[in-house]
Design a protein around this motif. Structure first.
Motif, mmCIF file in Angstrom:
data_model
loop_
_atom_site.group_PDB
_atom_site.id
_atom_site.type_symbol
_atom_site.label_atom_id
_atom_site.label_comp_id
_atom_site.label_asym_id
_atom_site.label_seq_id
_atom_site.Cartn_x
_atom_site.Cartn_y
_atom_site.Cartn_z
ATOM 1 N N LEU A 112 0.820 -1.213 0.000
ATOM 2 C CA LEU A 112 0.000 0.000 0.000
ATOM 3 C C LEU A 112 0.849 1.256 0.000
ATOM 4 C CD1 LEU A 112 -2.744 -0.935 2.641
ATOM 5 C CD2 LEU A 112 -2.672 -1.463 0.203
ATOM 6 N N ILE A 113 1.986 1.225 0.679
ATOM 7 C CA ILE A 113 2.842 2.400 0.818
ATOM 8 C C ILE A 113 4.305 1.992 0.735
ATOM 9 C CG2 ILE A 113 1.234 3.747 2.238
ATOM 10 C CD1 ILE A 113 2.868 2.802 4.706
ATOM 11 N N ARG A 114 5.162 2.978 0.521
ATOM 12 C CA ARG A 114 6.599 2.816 0.642
ATOM 13 C C ARG A 114 7.163 4.104 1.235
ATOM 14 N NH1 ARG A 114 5.604 -1.693 0.340
ATOM 15 N NH2 ARG A 114 6.466 -3.330 -1.007
ATOM 16 N N GLN A 115 8.077 3.965 2.175
ATOM 17 C CA GLN A 115 8.675 5.130 2.806
ATOM 18 C C GLN A 115 9.704 5.765 1.884
ATOM 19 O OE1 GLN A 115 9.657 4.922 7.039
ATOM 20 N NE2 GLN A 115 11.630 5.884 6.608
ATOM 21 N N ALA B 142 5.136 7.331 0.088
ATOM 22 C CA ALA B 142 4.471 7.309 -1.211
ATOM 23 C C ALA B 142 3.313 6.330 -1.114
ATOM 24 C CB ALA B 142 5.452 6.861 -2.293
ATOM 25 N N TRP B 143 2.176 6.728 -1.662
ATOM 26 C CA TRP B 143 0.996 5.858 -1.659
ATOM 27 C C TRP B 143 0.936 5.139 -3.001
ATOM 28 C CZ3 TRP B 143 -2.559 5.284 2.402
ATOM 29 C CH2 TRP B 143 -2.270 6.062 3.529
ATOM 30 N N LEU B 144 1.023 3.819 -2.958
ATOM 31 C CA LEU B 144 0.973 3.002 -4.163
ATOM 32 C C LEU B 144 -0.486 2.790 -4.569
ATOM 33 C CD1 LEU B 144 3.836 0.484 -3.326
ATOM 34 C CD2 LEU B 144 3.939 2.841 -4.174
ATOM 35 N N PRO B 145 -0.734 2.239 -5.772
ATOM 36 C CA PRO B 145 -2.110 2.219 -6.292
ATOM 37 C C PRO B 145 -3.168 1.679 -5.353
ATOM 38 C CG PRO B 145 -0.585 1.643 -8.031
ATOM 39 C CD PRO B 145 0.242 1.764 -6.783
ATOM 40 N N ALA B 146 -2.937 0.528 -4.713
ATOM 41 C CA ALA B 146 -3.962 -0.029 -3.826
ATOM 42 C C ALA B 146 -4.175 0.864 -2.612
ATOM 43 C CB ALA B 146 -3.578 -1.446 -3.387
ATOM 44 N N VAL C 249 9.129 15.261 15.909
ATOM 45 C CA VAL C 249 10.482 14.979 16.361
ATOM 46 C C VAL C 249 10.794 13.490 16.251
ATOM 47 C CG1 VAL C 249 9.773 14.748 18.804
ATOM 48 C CG2 VAL C 249 12.146 15.352 18.228
ATOM 49 N N ARG C 250 9.765 12.644 16.427
ATOM 50 C CA ARG C 250 9.977 11.196 16.318
ATOM 51 C C ARG C 250 8.853 10.568 15.499
ATOM 52 N NH1 ARG C 250 9.495 8.272 21.125
ATOM 53 N NH2 ARG C 250 10.312 6.493 19.974
ATOM 54 N N PRO C 251 8.886 10.726 14.179
ATOM 55 C CA PRO C 251 7.845 10.080 13.373
ATOM 56 C C PRO C 251 7.952 8.566 13.514
ATOM 57 C CG PRO C 251 9.601 10.907 11.968
ATOM 58 C CD PRO C 251 9.870 11.421 13.346
ATOM 59 N N ARG C 252 6.816 7.908 13.715
ATOM 60 C CA ARG C 252 6.830 6.456 13.900
ATOM 61 C C ARG C 252 5.441 5.893 13.623
ATOM 62 N NH1 ARG C 252 6.726 9.148 18.624
ATOM 63 N NH2 ARG C 252 5.409 8.472 20.355
ATOM 64 N N PHE C 253 5.369 4.582 13.627
ATOM 65 C CA PHE C 253 4.108 3.871 13.438
ATOM 66 C C PHE C 253 3.505 4.114 12.057
ATOM 67 C CE2 PHE C 253 3.473 4.541 18.280
ATOM 68 C CZ PHE C 253 4.424 3.559 18.541
ATOM 69 N N GLY C 254 4.371 4.300 11.065
ATOM 70 C CA GLY C 254 3.882 4.450 9.697
ATOM 71 C C GLY C 254 3.034 5.690 9.528
ATOM 72 N N PHE D 78 -2.629 13.374 5.136
ATOM 73 C CA PHE D 78 -3.793 13.801 4.362
ATOM 74 C C PHE D 78 -4.941 13.998 5.339
ATOM 75 C CE2 PHE D 78 -6.759 12.768 0.621
ATOM 76 C CZ PHE D 78 -6.454 13.940 -0.057
ATOM 77 N N MET D 79 -5.563 15.165 5.311
ATOM 78 C CA MET D 79 -6.502 15.519 6.368
ATOM 79 C C MET D 79 -7.681 16.302 5.829
ATOM 80 S SD MET D 79 -5.601 17.759 9.761
ATOM 81 C CE MET D 79 -6.863 18.317 10.893
#
Length: 438
Positions: A31-34, A41-45, A143-148, A156-157
């Protein structure tokens, strides 16, 4: 989509950097790749899921009379200086300069911009109320991005903003938005509980976070177990009637529910001991009334009934669209993979061809695929059946339409419901009717 042609890069191994189920499964299911810390990046699915959620959010905002706008991601620092927030916001704000040395920022939120846009167009109290919203990318330099995608830097909001002539009107807008949120989450197939939340330095008592109860949640929550049995949408609510909205709001807020910041020990003690629950929750939405904080600080007024300047009463209302993808997975998965609710799944069903090249099997699969090419994923790959079963479970399609040589000769399909594991042996026509009618 034919899986043999799809950009659907699944992974067999569990990614080492993924600490929670949603992050692991979003990477494994393709679904995604960092691309950088906290940026994906959001992949097609994955993009299909994101768009399905955004569509439902949009439809429910439109249903209460909100009007969609689209504001730029880059904002002028001068706007934020007018409100006093530019220097106070902190290092989460990404600041930059253009070639002319003008100070800009990548918007973490949009109160200033929407207030300025409103002030340039609305001049009289007779034009109120106004409800404006957008679904847009935002950036906060965590400061600590985590958990995908649950705690990323770019996200996106949906953010909405209400403008009313007085407090009573603002409360009505607030309750109407709460109704829209509960309808939204119901359609998404998740239960998000509204809980009294901290209003920060602004004060007041109109602030609710919507939380999906999950052990991986970052928010501590306290609630009455009776909430687990409530159906707030069991009766119709007239969105234009103040009394109907008030009755609905009273029903929603009747039982104790609060985040740890607003936990009240005295009120908690009044909840019967056997019904007290403590846990964790994933915040997926927040509604917030803040009065004239921005309209006054930015000098935005309209002409009131007596001709004097009137500062509109405002509120802001957010839904984390990309975060919801992760939150839904946290609430709906098993050891085999994702279990998508029907409304948000990238594909409604997977067609599993167990013997590509067999004329009868191919014919039945093609017939199924022709009936729903836009919403079916056809696994036409020259892979072993076990690989196809595993990938279908991993990707979490609500239905699997399994076609092998034996059934194909009889014109039958084995239909599997991913959420329950139920299996049905049906004719092609009945299988399509069941899937398309679900």
């Amino acid at each position: 989509m034919r899986l043999s042609r799809a950009f659907q890069p699944t992974l067999k191994e569990v990614p080492s950097e993924a600490q929670i189920a949603s992050h692991r499964l979003m990477l494994r299911a393709g679904l995604i790749r960092q691309t950088a810390a906290g940026i994906y990046a959001w992949l097609p699915a994955g993009l299909r899921v994101l768009r399905n959620i955004a569509r439902i959010v949009r439809e429910e905002q439109d249903a209460i009379g909100a009007q969609e706008v689209l504001m730029p991601t880059i904002q002028s620092a001068d706007l934020w200086r007018r409100s006093g927030r530019y220097d106070a916001y902190g290092p989460e704000m990404l600041r930059l300069k253009d070639r002319h040395e003008r100070e800009l920022l990548y918007g973490p939120t949009n109160e200033e911009m929407i207030t300025d846009l409103f002030g340039g167009a609305v001049k009289s109290y007779r034009e109120l109320p106004q409800v404006l919203y957008q679904i847009q990318w935002k950036f906060r330099d965590e400061v600590r991005p985590r958990f995908g995608v649950m705690r990323g830097r770019e996200f996106f909001m949906k953010d909405a903003y209400t403008f009313d002539a007085d407090y009573e009107g603002a409360v009505k807008s607030y309750r109407r938005m709460m109704l829209a949120y509960l309808r939204t989450f119901q359609r998404l197939g998740v239960r998000a509980v509204p809980m009294v939340a901290d209003t920060g330095p602004i004060g007041g008592n109109l602030s609710h976070e919507f939380l999906i109860l999950a052990p991986t949640g970052e928010s501590g929550v306290f609630y009455d177990a009776a909430l687990e049995e409530q159906d707030w949408l069991s009766e119709p609510v007239d969105i234009d009637d103040s009394a109907s909205l008030a009755a609905f709001f009273d029903k929603v807020t009747h039982f104790y529910a609060a985040t740890d910041e607003k936990h009240d020990e005295a009120a908690w003690a009044e909840v019967p001991e056997g019904r007290r629950r403590e846990g964790r929750g994933i915040e997926v939405g927040h509604i917030f009334y803040f009065g004239t904080k921005y309209s006054e600080s930015m000098g935005i007024s309209v002409s009131g009934p007596d001709g004097a300047p009137l500062y509109p009463e405002m509120g802001s209302y957010g839904i984390g669209v990309s975060r919801l993808v992760g939150a839904i997975i946290e609430a709906s998965h098993d050891e085999a993979g994702l279990i998508w609710p029907d409304a948000v799944a990238p594909y409604k069903a997977a067609i599993l061809n167990l013997k590509p090249g067999d004329s009868a099997t191919d014919a039945v699969c093609e017939r199924l695929y022709a009936a729903g090419a836009e919403i079916f994923l056809y696994d036409d790959r020259a892979e072993r059946a076990g690989v196809k079963f595993n990938d279908a479970d991993l990707m979490g399609h609500p239905w699997q339409m399994i076609v092998g040589p034996r059934g194909a000769k009889d014109g039958t399909v084995e239909l599997k419901r991913r959420a329950t594991g139920e299996r049905f042996e049906l004719s092609v026509e009945d299988a399509l009717a069941k899937v398309l009618g679900a």
